[in-house]
Enzyme design. Structure first.
Site, mmCIF file in Angstrom:
data_model
loop_
_atom_site.group_PDB
_atom_site.id
_atom_site.type_symbol
_atom_site.label_atom_id
_atom_site.label_comp_id
_atom_site.label_asym_id
_atom_site.label_seq_id
_atom_site.Cartn_x
_atom_site.Cartn_y
_atom_site.Cartn_z
ATOM 1 N N PRO A 179 0.841 -1.208 0.000
ATOM 2 C CA PRO A 179 0.000 0.000 0.000
ATOM 3 C C PRO A 179 0.868 1.247 0.000
ATOM 4 O O PRO A 179 1.566 1.537 0.964
ATOM 5 C CB PRO A 179 -0.795 -0.129 1.310
ATOM 6 C CG PRO A 179 0.019 -1.027 2.168
ATOM 7 C CD PRO A 179 0.754 -1.957 1.263
ATOM 8 N N ASP A 231 5.922 2.125 1.988
ATOM 9 C CA ASP A 231 5.016 0.997 2.190
ATOM 10 C C ASP A 231 4.335 1.191 3.542
ATOM 11 O O ASP A 231 4.982 1.105 4.591
ATOM 12 C CB ASP A 231 5.820 -0.307 2.158
ATOM 13 C CG ASP A 231 4.955 -1.553 2.272
ATOM 14 O OD1 ASP A 231 3.788 -1.437 2.701
ATOM 15 O OD2 ASP A 231 5.452 -2.656 1.955
ATOM 16 N N HIS A 232 3.010 1.430 3.512
ATOM 17 C CA HIS A 232 2.302 1.762 4.744
ATOM 18 C C HIS A 232 2.166 0.562 5.692
ATOM 19 O O HIS A 232 1.744 0.723 6.846
ATOM 20 C CB HIS A 232 0.913 2.331 4.417
ATOM 21 C CG HIS A 232 0.486 3.417 5.350
ATOM 22 N ND1 HIS A 232 0.938 3.505 6.647
ATOM 23 C CD2 HIS A 232 -0.370 4.458 5.191
ATOM 24 C CE1 HIS A 232 0.394 4.550 7.244
ATOM 25 N NE2 HIS A 232 -0.403 5.148 6.378
ATOM 26 N N ARG A 233 2.490 -0.633 5.239
ATOM 27 C CA ARG A 233 2.528 -1.776 6.150
ATOM 28 C C ARG A 233 3.709 -1.658 7.105
ATOM 29 O O ARG A 233 3.653 -2.137 8.245
ATOM 30 C CB ARG A 233 2.662 -3.086 5.364
ATOM 31 C CG ARG A 233 1.499 -3.417 4.446
ATOM 32 C CD ARG A 233 1.796 -4.654 3.621
ATOM 33 N NE ARG A 233 2.992 -4.488 2.800
ATOM 34 C CZ ARG A 233 3.524 -5.449 2.041
ATOM 35 N NH1 ARG A 233 2.962 -6.648 2.012
ATOM 36 N NH2 ARG A 233 4.605 -5.213 1.305
ATOM 37 N N VAL A 289 5.715 1.424 7.379
ATOM 38 C CA VAL A 289 6.013 2.804 7.785
ATOM 39 C C VAL A 289 4.718 3.560 8.041
ATOM 40 O O VAL A 289 3.832 3.604 7.175
ATOM 41 C CB VAL A 289 6.839 3.529 6.700
ATOM 42 C CG1 VAL A 289 7.204 4.936 7.162
ATOM 43 C CG2 VAL A 289 8.083 2.729 6.352
#
Length: 468
Positions: A262, A438-440, A442
């Protein structure tokens, strides 16, 4: 004894490779580890060394063919045999799998890890007059020889003269092939004796050669009658280009990245006047003569320092093991636009380098990429990447992550523009930074803090002295 050699897995797990060019011909005597061909995978152009010493019996593919891993590529007539055929492992079995053999036979050699071809005898012994023969095959007349370099003309009068293969990039070789030109007859003007596109075009103009499509798959395809304007301009309405090589790999990687991680992108516009002034002073420093230190090198150094403070950006999501892997080193990827497409080789242990060392490493990396010689190993194992879209005059963008990495930083163009400075409006050097992550791995707070750290260093390079 005839020994067949099948295209091996070149260490990348890719199912096929395109044969760029043969460096040997049927009847040539080759030595062990001599470079016999160049093949292009989805990642790089790779030189294939010979696994045998003997005589080339048969070439099973032509330049431009896409060869599946495990398919027969070349056959050798080895000394001491009776002329019978000895086949390599079946293409139906995985390359490198155990194969039952006769006691005197050897398994398919694995080219991964082979050394470079010996300099003293690493090129085939060809008759120089073969160059003249190839001219007649291409349909050109004696004007071709008249346009050839002086030393090639004299080489046609001798026998068994070892000819060094012409140095050029795959697109240039493709152009020469389309024009029916033997690169051995073209005088190189590029750095290091490399034949450029301009060299080939100039040679073609001298001998009056025009471009002809090499295959039906490459011919222009028109779906509607050409307009008078297009016909007048000599342009085709539509052209179909096979999806292969770096373009295919890049497309697959970007789709996989975009629909797996994401993405979030955040922006920061920074006054980098202090950095540009620093670079100007370094440029005039005689002790740094020969080192090209630019804004990209400073940004790379800033990234390394900021990653130490925000390790989440220097990590990987390991789906298989259900773990987050944080790296204690920085393998910094530098996106490079080449004639073959986008490649992202990385500078190993960039965090351990000084600014000058980083600048030198990035310069060497870029030169290798432009020459088409970036190896697959140089594009693997990256932990964070930078893309400098500013060199194209672009202010900002939303870069897509290199698969397996947590972040990528895009550098925009440095522009001289009005900016608030010490309570007044002044002309300053300003650039925009764009960070995708990567929002997983960060969170927004971590990504923003990292970007602020990079911006602070570019705004005031002396602040790097305060970071650890």
């Amino acid at each position: 004894m005839i020994q067949e050699f099948r295209l091996p897995d070149l260490g990348e797990g890719l199912p096929e490779a395109e044969l760029v060019q043969w460096l040997v011909a049927e009847g040539d005597t080759v030595t062990l580890n001599q470079t016999i061909a160049e093949v292009e995978t989805a990642k790089a152009v790779v030189e294939l060394p010979s696994p045998h010493a003997g005589v080339v019996s048969k070439l099973h593919a032509q330049a431009g063919d896409v060869v599946a891993v495990g398919s027969v590529l070349i056959a050798f007539d080895l000394p001491g045999g009776n002329g019978t055929s000895e086949k390599a492992p079946s293409a139906e079995a995985p390359v490198g799998a155990p194969v039952e053999e006769k006691a005197e036979e050897k398994a398919q050699p694995n080219l991964v890890g082979y050394g470079a071809a010996p300099q003293s005898s690493g090129r085939p012994q060809r008759r120089a007059r073969a160059a003249a023969a190839s001219v007649s095959r291409s349909g050109a007349d004696t004007a071709v020889l008249e346009a050839a370099p002086h030393d090639v003309l004299h080489a046609t009068e001798t026998v068994d003269v070892p000819l060094e293969r012409p140095k050029s990039t795959p697109p240039v070789r493709k152009l020469a092939k389309d024009l029916g030109i033997d690169l051995g007859l073209v005088e190189p003007t590029g750095q290091g004796g490399i034949i450029t596109r301009g060299d080939v075009e100039a040679y073609a103009e001298r001998v009056g050669t025009s471009v002809q499509p090499t295959s039906a798959a490459e011919e222009p395809v028109e779906t509607a009658p050409s307009s008078p304007a297009a016909l007048a301009a000599g342009r085709e309405r539509e052209r179909r280009i096979p999806i292969r090589g770096v373009r295919k790999h890049t497309a697959e990687a970007m789709v996989r990245s975009a629909f797996t991680a994401p993405h979030v992108t955040t922006f920061l516009t920074v006054d980098v006047t202090a950095t540009t002034e620093l670079l100007a002073s370094l440029k005039s420093d005689r002790s740094l003569e020969g080192h090209r230190i630019g804004i990209l090198a400073v940004a790379a150094k800033a990234v390394c320092l900021a990653l130490a403070r925000t390790p989440e950006l220097n990590s990987r999501w390991d789906e298989e093991h259900g773990e987050i892997v944080e790296f204690g080193y920085v393998n910094l990827g530098i996106a490079a636009a080449t004639l073959r497409g986008l490649v992202v080789p990385n500078v190993r242990d960039a965090d351990a380098m000084t600014l000058v060392e980083l600048a030198d490493a990035i310069g060497e990396l870029a030169q290798t990429a432009r020459s088409g010689k970036t190896s697959p190993a140089e594009m693997m194992g990256g932990t964070f990447s930078i893309t400098n879209v500013g060199v194209f005059g672009v202010d900002a963008g939303t870069p897509i992550l290199n698969p397996g990495e947590a972040g990528i930083l895009a550098l925009g163009a440095v522009r001289r523009q009005p900016w608030e400075h010490r309570g007044e409006i002044a002309l300053r050097d300003v650039m925009t930074l764009a960070l995708s992550f990567d929002h997983r791995l960060v969170d927004g707070e971590q990504g923003s803090r990292f970007l602020a750290d990079v911006g602070a260093i570019l705004r005031e390079p002396g602040r790097a002295m305060l970071l650890r």
